[in-house]
Design a protein around this motif. Structure first.
Motif, mmCIF file in Angstrom:
data_model
loop_
_atom_site.group_PDB
_atom_site.id
_atom_site.type_symbol
_atom_site.label_atom_id
_atom_site.label_comp_id
_atom_site.label_asym_id
_atom_site.label_seq_id
_atom_site.Cartn_x
_atom_site.Cartn_y
_atom_site.Cartn_z
ATOM 1 N N LEU A 136 0.842 -1.207 0.000
ATOM 2 C CA LEU A 136 0.000 0.000 0.000
ATOM 3 C C LEU A 136 0.871 1.249 0.000
ATOM 4 O O LEU A 136 0.476 2.291 -0.530
ATOM 5 N N GLN A 137 2.049 1.139 0.571
ATOM 6 C CA GLN A 137 2.989 2.261 0.565
ATOM 7 C C GLN A 137 3.533 2.499 -0.844
ATOM 8 O O GLN A 137 3.741 3.648 -1.260
ATOM 9 N N LEU A 138 3.734 1.433 -1.585
ATOM 10 C CA LEU A 138 4.120 1.562 -2.995
ATOM 11 C C LEU A 138 3.015 2.266 -3.780
ATOM 12 O O LEU A 138 3.287 3.195 -4.555
ATOM 13 N N ALA A 139 1.770 1.840 -3.564
ATOM 14 C CA ALA A 139 0.640 2.487 -4.242
ATOM 15 C C ALA A 139 0.545 3.961 -3.863
ATOM 16 O O ALA A 139 0.230 4.811 -4.700
ATOM 17 N N ASP A 140 0.848 4.260 -2.600
ATOM 18 C CA ASP A 140 0.815 5.646 -2.124
ATOM 19 C C ASP A 140 1.817 6.515 -2.880
ATOM 20 O O ASP A 140 1.513 7.657 -3.254
ATOM 21 N N PHE A 141 3.007 6.009 -3.119
ATOM 22 C CA PHE A 141 4.030 6.791 -3.822
ATOM 23 C C PHE A 141 3.640 7.029 -5.278
ATOM 24 O O PHE A 141 3.849 8.126 -5.819
#
Length: 211
Positions: A175-180
């Motif tokens: 989800l942190q990858l998607a956030d970036f």
């Protein structure tokens, strides 16, 4: 893995754009491990002190560093770009309906043609909705998927139910990858800053503009 940037408000302080990113991954464990190592590396380098990677909490140097690192990972992604100024007046007061349509319809319509009938789909989304809205979201996901699967794709085989997991982004690195990715695209459209988008654009396979 789905994240969004911007808001669905229409007041004077609201954003002009609402951006959703979705990341398509088969090697969940492998990429999750890489992101955890990346966070630890940034801590050792004393460039970042947060407990999770967040685009909004990162300075320009960290944003560029992470996006370049992500480009080496094996995944595809897509973004849904909504210019809220073009939203129909009848939808502006129905935020839950608008949210479900923008995210679910476009993500499901993109993902379903890529899978085999008996293949499992798991959707991870940041745990931001209320319990009632989470239940409505999960139901809408499966109803929408069945409709697209049988009517638009004209597939007669059964589709496995889609598991929707609403997770704290601190616990789920992807989800942190998607956030970036979402943050980079939001900067392009809302701030007219293409610096971050240009780094990650090779990993964005789908750019969807609903209206």
């Amino acid at each position: 893995f789905i994240d969004e940037s911007g808001d669905l408000g229409f007041g004077n302080k609201a954003t002009n754009y609402f951006i959703t990113s979705f990341v398509l991954i088969r090697d969940k464990a492998g990429i999750s491990a890489k992101i955890r190592k990346l966070l630890k590396r940034l801590h050792r380098m004393r460039r970042y002190s947060g407990g999770e990677l967040r685009f909004s909490n990162s300075n320009e140097q960290v944003r560029k560093y992470c996006l370049r690192e992500f480009c080496s990972y094996d995944f595809e992604s897509g973004v849904i770009i909504v210019d809220k100024r073009k939203t129909a007046p009848r939808l502006r007061s129905k935020q839950n309906i608008l949210y479900n349509y923008l995210i679910v319809h476009n993500v499901i319509k993109t993902v379903l043609p890529l899978i085999a009938p008996k293949e499992e789909i798991v959707i991870y989304i940041d745990k931001s909705l209320s319990e009632k809205n989470r239940e409505e979201f999960n139901k809408y996901v499966n109803n929408k998927a069945l409709w697209i699967w049988h009517n638009e794709l004209e597939n007669r085989e059964n589709l496995k139910p889609i598991d929707c997991i609403h997770e704290d982004s601190q616990k789920e690195p992807l989800l942190q990858l998607a956030d970036f990715i979402c943050g980079a695209v939001f900067q392009k459209y809302e701030r007219n800053n293409t610096m971050f988008y240009n780094i990650i654009k090779s990993k964005i396979a789908y750019e969807i503009v609903p209206w």
